[in-house]
Structures are given as structure tokens and as C-alpha cells.
Scaffold this motif. Structure first.
Motif, PDB file in Angstrom:
ATOM      1  N   THR A 101       0.835  -1.208   0.000  1.00  0.00           N
ATOM      2  CA  THR A 101       0.000   0.000   0.000  1.00  0.00           C
ATOM      3  C   THR A 101       0.862   1.247   0.000  1.00  0.00           C
ATOM      4  OG1 THR A 101      -1.763  -1.166   1.154  1.00  0.00           O
ATOM      5  CG2 THR A 101      -1.815   1.242   1.250  1.00  0.00           C
ATOM      6  N   TYR A 102       1.886   1.262   0.842  1.00  0.00           N
ATOM      7  CA  TYR A 102       2.776   2.421   0.919  1.00  0.00           C
ATOM      8  C   TYR A 102       3.489   2.650  -0.418  1.00  0.00           C
ATOM      9  CZ  TYR A 102       6.645   5.413   2.224  1.00  0.00           C
ATOM     10  OH  TYR A 102       7.559   6.427   2.261  1.00  0.00           O
ATOM     11  N   VAL A 103       4.043   1.576  -0.972  1.00  0.00           N
ATOM     12  CA  VAL A 103       4.744   1.692  -2.255  1.00  0.00           C
ATOM     13  C   VAL A 103       3.767   2.103  -3.351  1.00  0.00           C
ATOM     14  CG1 VAL A 103       5.936   0.336  -4.016  1.00  0.00           C
ATOM     15  CG2 VAL A 103       6.607   0.127  -1.638  1.00  0.00           C
ATOM     16  N   GLY A 104       2.566   1.554  -3.306  1.00  0.00           N
ATOM     17  CA  GLY A 104       1.549   1.923  -4.300  1.00  0.00           C
ATOM     18  C   GLY A 104       1.189   3.397  -4.227  1.00  0.00           C
ATOM     19  N   GLU A 105       1.088   3.925  -3.016  1.00  0.00           N
ATOM     20  CA  GLU A 105       0.782   5.350  -2.872  1.00  0.00           C
ATOM     21  C   GLU A 105       1.915   6.217  -3.407  1.00  0.00           C
ATOM     22  OE1 GLU A 105      -0.015   5.621   1.303  1.00  0.00           O
ATOM     23  OE2 GLU A 105      -2.066   4.853   1.086  1.00  0.00           O
ATOM     24  N   ARG A 106       3.163   5.840  -3.127  1.00  0.00           N
ATOM     25  CA  ARG A 106       4.311   6.595  -3.646  1.00  0.00           C
ATOM     26  C   ARG A 106       4.334   6.545  -5.171  1.00  0.00           C
ATOM     27  NH1 ARG A 106       9.145   7.149  -0.543  1.00  0.00           N
ATOM     28  NH2 ARG A 106       9.803   8.357  -2.341  1.00  0.00           N
ATOM     29  N   THR A 107       4.064   5.376  -5.717  1.00  0.00           N
ATOM     30  CA  THR A 107       4.063   5.215  -7.167  1.00  0.00           C
ATOM     31  C   THR A 107       2.929   6.013  -7.792  1.00  0.00           C
ATOM     32  OG1 THR A 107       4.972   3.007  -6.868  1.00  0.00           O
ATOM     33  CG2 THR A 107       4.040   3.502  -9.016  1.00  0.00           C
ATOM     34  N   ARG A 135      10.945  -0.915 -12.195  1.00  0.00           N
ATOM     35  CA  ARG A 135      11.502  -1.918 -11.283  1.00  0.00           C
ATOM     36  C   ARG A 135      10.638  -2.062 -10.036  1.00  0.00           C
ATOM     37  NH1 ARG A 135      17.181  -0.422  -9.861  1.00  0.00           N
ATOM     38  NH2 ARG A 135      17.075  -2.368  -8.703  1.00  0.00           N
ATOM     39  N   LEU A 136      10.122  -0.945  -9.550  1.00  0.00           N
ATOM     40  CA  LEU A 136       9.256  -0.971  -8.376  1.00  0.00           C
ATOM     41  C   LEU A 136       7.950  -1.710  -8.680  1.00  0.00           C
ATOM     42  CD1 LEU A 136       9.105  -0.051  -5.460  1.00  0.00           C
ATOM     43  CD2 LEU A 136       8.143   2.102  -6.252  1.00  0.00           C
ATOM     44  N   ALA A 137       7.393  -1.475  -9.853  1.00  0.00           N
ATOM     45  CA  ALA A 137       6.161  -2.172 -10.248  1.00  0.00           C
ATOM     46  C   ALA A 137       6.410  -3.674 -10.380  1.00  0.00           C
ATOM     47  CB  ALA A 137       5.623  -1.597 -11.551  1.00  0.00           C
ATOM     48  N   GLU A 138       7.568  -4.048 -10.939  1.00  0.00           N
ATOM     49  CA  GLU A 138       7.908  -5.473 -11.039  1.00  0.00           C
ATOM     50  C   GLU A 138       8.050  -6.093  -9.649  1.00  0.00           C
ATOM     51  OE1 GLU A 138      11.457  -5.237 -13.374  1.00  0.00           O
ATOM     52  OE2 GLU A 138      10.378  -5.197 -15.280  1.00  0.00           O
ATOM     53  N   ALA A 139       8.652  -5.346  -8.737  1.00  0.00           N
ATOM     54  CA  ALA A 139       8.801  -5.833  -7.363  1.00  0.00           C
ATOM     55  C   ALA A 139       7.435  -5.989  -6.703  1.00  0.00           C
ATOM     56  CB  ALA A 139       9.675  -4.878  -6.554  1.00  0.00           C
ATOM     57  N   MET A 140       6.541  -5.057  -6.967  1.00  0.00           N
ATOM     58  CA  MET A 140       5.197  -5.152  -6.392  1.00  0.00           C
ATOM     59  C   MET A 140       4.505  -6.418  -6.879  1.00  0.00           C
ATOM     60  SD  MET A 140       4.011  -1.168  -6.612  1.00  0.00           S
ATOM     61  CE  MET A 140       2.352  -1.413  -5.984  1.00  0.00           C
ATOM     62  N   ALA A 141       4.691  -6.761  -8.144  1.00  0.00           N
ATOM     63  CA  ALA A 141       4.090  -7.985  -8.679  1.00  0.00           C
ATOM     64  C   ALA A 141       4.687  -9.214  -7.998  1.00  0.00           C
ATOM     65  CB  ALA A 141       4.295  -8.051 -10.191  1.00  0.00           C
ATOM     66  N   ALA A 142       6.001  -9.207  -7.777  1.00  0.00           N
ATOM     67  CA  ALA A 142       6.656 -10.339  -7.116  1.00  0.00           C
ATOM     68  C   ALA A 142       6.205 -10.458  -5.664  1.00  0.00           C
ATOM     69  CB  ALA A 142       8.175 -10.183  -7.193  1.00  0.00           C
ATOM     70  N   VAL A 143       6.063  -9.341  -4.973  1.00  0.00           N
ATOM     71  CA  VAL A 143       5.594  -9.369  -3.583  1.00  0.00           C
ATOM     72  C   VAL A 143       4.159  -9.888  -3.537  1.00  0.00           C
ATOM     73  CG1 VAL A 143       5.014  -7.922  -1.587  1.00  0.00           C
ATOM     74  CG2 VAL A 143       7.181  -7.593  -2.766  1.00  0.00           C
ATOM     75  N   THR A 144       3.365  -9.526  -4.511  1.00  0.00           N
ATOM     76  CA  THR A 144       1.993 -10.025  -4.576  1.00  0.00           C
ATOM     77  C   THR A 144       1.981 -11.544  -4.746  1.00  0.00           C
ATOM     78  OG1 THR A 144       1.257  -7.924  -5.508  1.00  0.00           O
ATOM     79  CG2 THR A 144      -0.210  -9.803  -5.792  1.00  0.00           C
ATOM     80  N   ARG A 145       2.894 -12.064  -5.572  1.00  0.00           N
ATOM     81  CA  ARG A 145       2.984 -13.525  -5.724  1.00  0.00           C
ATOM     82  C   ARG A 145       3.396 -14.173  -4.395  1.00  0.00           C
ATOM     83  NH1 ARG A 145       5.053 -11.850 -10.646  1.00  0.00           N
ATOM     84  NH2 ARG A 145       7.224 -12.115  -9.993  1.00  0.00           N
ATOM     85  N   ALA A 146       4.330 -13.550  -3.691  1.00  0.00           N
ATOM     86  CA  ALA A 146       4.749 -14.077  -2.387  1.00  0.00           C
ATOM     87  C   ALA A 146       3.581 -14.051  -1.406  1.00  0.00           C
ATOM     88  CB  ALA A 146       5.925 -13.272  -1.842  1.00  0.00           C
ATOM     89  N   MET A 147       2.786 -12.992  -1.461  1.00  0.00           N
ATOM     90  CA  MET A 147       1.600 -12.929  -0.603  1.00  0.00           C
ATOM     91  C   MET A 147       0.630 -14.051  -0.945  1.00  0.00           C
ATOM     92  SD  MET A 147       0.785  -8.879  -0.155  1.00  0.00           S
ATOM     93  CE  MET A 147      -0.832  -9.193   0.527  1.00  0.00           C
ATOM     94  N   GLY A 148       0.549 -14.401  -2.203  1.00  0.00           N
ATOM     95  CA  GLY A 148      -0.291 -15.525  -2.613  1.00  0.00           C
ATOM     96  C   GLY A 148       0.172 -16.819  -1.966  1.00  0.00           C
ATOM     97  N   HIS A 149       1.488 -17.042  -1.937  1.00  0.00           N
ATOM     98  CA  HIS A 149       2.027 -18.232  -1.275  1.00  0.00           C
ATOM     99  C   HIS A 149       1.675 -18.217   0.217  1.00  0.00           C
ATOM    100  CE1 HIS A 149       4.213 -19.755  -4.696  1.00  0.00           C
ATOM    101  NE2 HIS A 149       4.924 -18.640  -4.815  1.00  0.00           N
ATOM    102  N   LEU A 150       1.837 -17.054   0.836  1.00  0.00           N
ATOM    103  CA  LEU A 150       1.528 -16.957   2.266  1.00  0.00           C
ATOM    104  C   LEU A 150       0.041 -17.156   2.538  1.00  0.00           C
ATOM    105  CD1 LEU A 150       3.835 -14.047   3.459  1.00  0.00           C
ATOM    106  CD2 LEU A 150       4.102 -16.500   3.856  1.00  0.00           C
ATOM    107  N   THR A 151      -0.794 -16.670   1.645  1.00  0.00           N
ATOM    108  CA  THR A 151      -2.237 -16.853   1.814  1.00  0.00           C
ATOM    109  C   THR A 151      -2.602 -18.327   1.692  1.00  0.00           C
ATOM    110  OG1 THR A 151      -2.602 -14.639   0.939  1.00  0.00           O
ATOM    111  CG2 THR A 151      -4.500 -16.098   0.991  1.00  0.00           C
ATOM    112  N   GLU A 152      -1.975 -19.030   0.742  1.00  0.00           N
ATOM    113  CA  GLU A 152      -2.206 -20.467   0.626  1.00  0.00           C
ATOM    114  C   GLU A 152      -1.706 -21.191   1.872  1.00  0.00           C
ATOM    115  OE1 GLU A 152      -0.353 -21.721  -2.988  1.00  0.00           O
ATOM    116  OE2 GLU A 152      -1.802 -20.670  -4.257  1.00  0.00           O
TER     117      GLU A 152
END
Length: 180
Positions: free
Chosen positions: A48-54, A74-91
Motif C-alpha cells: 500500500t505504501y509503495v503503491g501510494e508513492r508510485t 523496477r518498483l512495479a515489477e517488485a510489487m508484482a513479485a511481492v503479490t505472488r509471495a503474498m499468494g504463497h503466504l495466503t495459501e
């Protein structure tokens, strides 16, 4: 005036991701639904913080020059990767909470129709390891100046005409068929 997104911003996010990754459970006995929920919430907070800055930077595109645009990509790519990691954590949370539920009702824990709580926690730990790997790789990519890949191509390279593609592939052999 809004501040730009710089390499320091990426380094800060990378440190945060490494901190979260280091706290993720490594074994099935470490898996706890409450802690997983907290980890997911913390990652969501960073996104959320990174999204607001972007969003601030995208709101005034005329003030964003090429180096910062590259950093934003690069920040947007990182956000996508963090979202995938969140998917793993949610599972992992789904598996852990199912095991938590099964432990609470003994009749379900012994049923062959329900998952074994220990097995579900093992699966959750594996998903946490996948999330950790994703977060550490993303953090490493953010720390590097080039983001682990070549610098963006120059405009002249992008504007160069592409070589012509042949319209049909050449046939180099024959296929024989046998009658049955």
C-alpha cells in the motif's frame, strides 16, 4: 512537491522484504495462523505504501524523467513479485487454518476425508519457503543497480526497424507414411 522514487526507495523496500522473509516459518512446527496473518498484513502495508508513492509519481508524469521511470518500472515489477509471495503466504494460511480447525474437532482430525493437521502444516511451511524465496529474490533484485538485468535499451534501438521474417518456414525433409 513530491519526492522522487530513487534507488534508496528500492533499497529500503528490499530491507523490509528481507526482514519479513527472515521471520517466516521454516518448519511445520513454526507455522502459526496468527503469525501468518500478521506477515500477510505487513506485506500488504508495504504494498500500500509503495503503491501510494508510485501513484503520486504517475499523477505528474511530466516531472518524472527517464532514470526515475526506470526505477518505477523496477518498483512495479517488485510489487508484482511481492503479490505472488503474498499468494504463497495466503495459501499457507489456508492450510494452517484448516489444520487449526481440524485440531479443534477431534472427529474431523481422524476422518480420512479431511487433511491431517500436521500434513497441512508441512504444506504451509513449504508455501512459506516459496514465499521466502520470492521475497529474497525480489529484495536482491531491488538492491542491484540494474535490477538483475541489462539497462533499458536506448530510444534509437527501440526505433530501429526489425529484420524481415520469412513468411513460411522452409521444408527440409519429407515425411513418409505407411499404409495400414
Amino acid at each position: 512537491m513530491t519526492s522522487g522514487v530513487t534507488q534508496a526507495t528500492l533499497d529500503h523496500l528490499a530491507r523490509q522484504l528481507n526482514d519479513i522473509a527472515s521471520q517466516l516459518p521454516t518448519t511445520h512446527s513454526d507455522v502459526d495462523p496468527r503469525t501468518l496473518t500478521d506477515d500477510i498484513a505487513l506485506l500488504a502495508h508495504h504494498l500500500t505504501y509503495v503503491g501510494e508513492r508510485t501513484e503520486e509519481r504517475f499523477a505528474a508524469p511530466e516531472t518524472v524523467h527517464l532514470p526515475e521511470r526506470h526505477t518505477l518500472v523496477r518498483l512495479a515489477e517488485a510489487m508484482a513479485a511481492v503479490t505472488r509471495a503474498m499468494g504463497h503466504l495466503t495459501e499457507a494460511l489456508t492450510c494452517a487454518s484448516t489444520g487449526f480447525y481440524c485440531e479443534a474437532i477431534p472427529e474431523l482430525a481422524t476422518s480420512h476425508l479431511r487433511g491431517d493437521p500436521k500434513a497441512l502444516r508441512i504444506i504451509a511451511a513449504e508455501k512459506c519457503n516459496a514465499a521466502r524465496t520470492q521475497l529474497v529474490a525480489t529484495a536482491a533484485q531491488l538492491h542491484t543497480e540494474a535490477g538483475g538485468r541489462a539497462q533499458p535499451p536506448r530510444l534509437a534501438t527501440l526505433m530501429a526497424p526489425r529484420p524481415a521474417q520469412p513468411s513460411s518456414p522452409a521444408v527440409t525433409g519429407s515425411v513418409s507414411r505407411t499404409a495400414r
